[in-house]
Write an enzyme that holds these catalytic residues in place. Structure first.
Site, short mmCIF file in Angstrom:
data_model
loop_
_atom_site.label_atom_id
_atom_site.label_comp_id
_atom_site.label_asym_id
_atom_site.label_seq_id
_atom_site.Cartn_x
_atom_site.Cartn_y
_atom_site.Cartn_z
N ASP A 306 50.80 60.90 100.22
CA ASP A 306 50.27 60.95 98.87
C ASP A 306 51.35 61.54 97.95
OD1 ASP A 306 46.86 61.59 97.74
OD2 ASP A 306 48.63 61.01 96.62
N GLU A 506 40.49 63.65 90.10
CA GLU A 506 40.94 64.62 91.11
C GLU A 506 40.44 66.03 90.83
OE1 GLU A 506 45.13 62.26 91.53
OE2 GLU A 506 44.76 63.86 92.96
C1 GLC Z 1 47.22 60.88 93.54
C2 GLC Z 1 46.04 60.54 94.43
C3 GLC Z 1 46.16 59.23 95.13
C4 GLC Z 1 47.02 58.27 94.33
C5 GLC Z 1 48.42 58.86 94.24
C6 GLC Z 1 49.34 57.98 93.38
O1 GLC Z 1 47.49 62.26 93.59
O2 GLC Z 1 45.65 61.51 95.39
O3 GLC Z 1 44.83 58.74 95.33
O4 GLC Z 1 47.06 57.01 94.97
O5 GLC Z 1 48.43 60.17 93.71
O6 GLC Z 1 48.91 57.98 92.05
#
Ligand code: GLC
Length: 615
Positions: A306, A506
């Protein structure tokens, strides 16, 4: 008049000088090697360590130190994080940006095209004018895998239209706690439903063949247990990215089935999760990523981290790299946002090369990661021919046909929680008042992950609001009044009040109080005082505490964050579509019940999973 011979002498001199300059130029003369027609094993054989590590690196477009790094560092992938858009946010400017990036990748020695990833999680939601669909919690209420697959296929078309070939979706979280800011990204509490809808989404994105012009690579996420943490173990003492304190039996029963289904559906990639499992960060968890996912479940694609996910592993950055790669991460998302102390992709590359050269990471692990990545690129058709985007799909972005499917998804996702002989409303009423901050608000309809990371209120993109839908549904003789504060409700035959949650994403959505805002309650109380028939429409990412409100409400529709086609709600309100939505999440009576999930011993919610009324 200069004699001809002197002129010729000068020409020869200039040519010699130019030749000398080109021989001494600092630009290395790259001897290109074509990978077309070569097997992945043969390509890996050809690659230098720098080229292998480059393929394992994903940088964020905003934080490219120099776009030429794409070529010089042999980058395998780029991403747009939420809201990371080209200067002008139009589909064609996205396509121009992608052509530029792919052109730089083509100039590297092997010319391997990029995988470009983006969070297209409810349509191509970073792009103004794209079709935006209901979020997963709403799709869960439809219980309709065919619809979900159709939505994913449409999204794939709109994503490919802009030159992008990879989405970080589906999210197959099993959200166990409504206070989590990502609850709306979960299809619900039942792992069987999540598995059915998640694998349908993979099938829709990837199509019959991943190298089709309207297919994109899927990325099933976040492996594993993202929806399981305990409150107070997360960011800032809340829950996002927290610790899933559950047994392996529960982890396998509630959180693993969607990955088994996604692997059977052929998901090209899987994203590691920020959360921990009983104290160990998933990004460094070898048993779960290598032994279980790649070994026991036989996952053949590649695992991507991530956003700076490896940085959260205890220890310094180099040890984070060693632990995560050895645990099974194959590609690392290195955004490079140094403003928040993040490491750059240049630092990542140099430390990973160091780790290999010192023996902390075996070359066999690197070759396994690169082979996985190139196998996916081969399946995507990226190794067959140089990248090209014929832009034939551009006219489909936000098309009426796509929006009609989104409108159908809105209709099917609405859950009617109460109806005291009120709905459907007649289309011939004399006066209908539409109140509340969500009445004429595309941004509030769409929720998080829309145009920007967090989303936003108001006219952030094109679509139809609930007010638009009401106005289009009633007969010409009906007066529709938009009274945001409800002050004109007394003149109505019926009042529709649209309230709920302002967008979030988030950890910014972690909230231990799911009551309606004071602003919303003020409007509702104004309308309640008039005694007029009141229909409440709730635009939210999750269940909210509405137990007391329901006593004063004639009809109540849970509409979730439904996307750009608000007219779909009017179809239900005025009876063009009888509601069919059923809760895929438990609706608590009050905050003291949370977390509450179907299967709990003392399960006595306001509305259980599976609840939903109709006409
Ligand atoms: C974010 C998320 C993830 C996403 C990634 C790229 O923090 O946790 O779901 O795909 O970053 O944006």
């Amino acid at each position: 008049m200069i004699k001809q011979t002197t002129f010729l002498k000068i020409l020869v001199l200039v040519g010699i000088v130019q030749l000398l300059i080109s021989c001494n130029s600092t630009e290395p003369v790259i001897k290109h090697v074509s990978v077309q027609g070569k097997s992945v094993d043969a390509i890996v054989e050809l690659m230098t360590l720098e080229e292998k590590v480059g393929q394992m690196t994903q940088a964020e477009r905003r934080y490219l130190i120099d776009e030429k790094d794409i070529k010089d560092l042999h980058l395998g992938s780029l991403l747009s994080g939420g809201g990371s858009t080209p200067e002008t946010n139009t589909p064609s400017s996205w396509a121009d940006m992608l052509d530029r990036f792919q052109g730089l990748a083509a100039e590297s020695r092997l010319g391997i095209p990029l995988m470009y990833g983006i969070d297209a999680v409810h349509g191509h939601n970073n792009v103004v004018g794209a079709t935006i669909f209901p979020h997963n919690v709403a799709l869960g209420a439809t219980g309709n895998p065919d619809l979900v697959q159709e939505i994913a296929h449409i999204t794939a078309k709109e994503v490919r239209a802009t030159g992008i070939n990879w989405t970080f979706d589906p999210c197959v979280a099993n959200s166990r706690d409504e206070r989590w800011g990502r609850a709306y990204e979960s299809y619900g509490e039942d792992p069987t439903l999540i598995a059915a809808l998640g694998s349908a989404q993979v099938a829709g994105y990837q199509g019959a063949s991943l190298n089709s012009q309207d297919a994109i690579a899927a990325c099933t996420k976040h492996y594993i247990g993202d929806g399981a943490p305990t409150w107070s173990t997360g960011e800032n003492g809340k829950i996002d990215r927290g610790d899933a304190r559950i047994s392996e039996a529960e982890l396998r029963a509630l959180h693993l089935p969607p990955y088994q289904a996604a692997i059977e559906a052929g998901t090209a990639t899987i994203m590691a999760s920020y959360n921990s499992w009983n104290g160990t960060k998933l990004h460094g968890h070898k048993y779960l990523m290598t032994d279980l996912l790649k070994g026991e479940l036989g996952f053949q694609g590649f695992i991507i981290s991530d956003w700076a996910g490896i940085d959260e592993i205890p220890g310094d950055y180099k040890s984070d790299i060693i632990q995560s790669i050895n645990a099974g991460v194959d590609m690392v998302m290195v955004p490079g946002d140094t403003s928040k102390g993040g490491s750059t992709y240049r630092e990542f590359i140099s430390k990973l090369i160091q780790a290999v050269n010192e023996g902390s990471i075996e070359m066999s692990r690197i070759d396994d990661a690169v082979t996985r990545i190139l196998n996916v690129k081969e399946n995507m058709g990226l190794l067959d021919a140089p990248y090209s985007n014929d832009r034939a799909l551009l006219p489909t972005v936000g098309s009426p046909e796509h929006r009609a499917v989104a409108r159908r998804a809105v209709r099917e996702s609405i859950v009617m929680l109460k109806n005291e002989n009120t709905l459907p409303l007649s289309k011939d009423l004399s006066t209908v008042v539409v109140a509340g901050r969500g009445a004429d608000n595309v941004g509030m309809q769409c929720g998080g992950w829309t145009i920007s990371w967090q989303g936003g209120m108001g006219d952030i993109t094109s679509g139809t609001t609930i007010l638009d839908g009401v106005q289009a549904s009633v007969s010409p003789s009906t007066q529709v009044i938009h009274s945001a504060d409800g002050s004109q409700a007394s003149s109505a035959d019926a009042v529709i009040v649209v309230v709920g949650e302002a967008p979030y994403a988030e950890m910014h959505g972690d909230d231990e109080d799911l009551a309606l805002s004071q602003e919303d309650m003020a409007v509702l109380n104004t309308v309640i005082e008039t005694g007029k028939p009141m229909v409440v429409v709730l635009l939210s990412g999750r269940p909210m505490i509405v137990t007391e409100l329901l006593k004063d409400t004639d009809a109540f529709l849970a509409a979730w964050w439904l996307g750009t086609e608000g007219n779909g709600i009017a179809d239900v309100i005025f009876g063009d579509y009888a509601p069919t939505g059923k809760l895929s999440v438990t609706w608590p009576t009050d905050m003291s019940q949370i977390p509450i999930n179907v299967g709990d011993d003392d399960y006595s919610p306001l509305f259980p999973v599976g609840y939903g009324l109709s006409y």
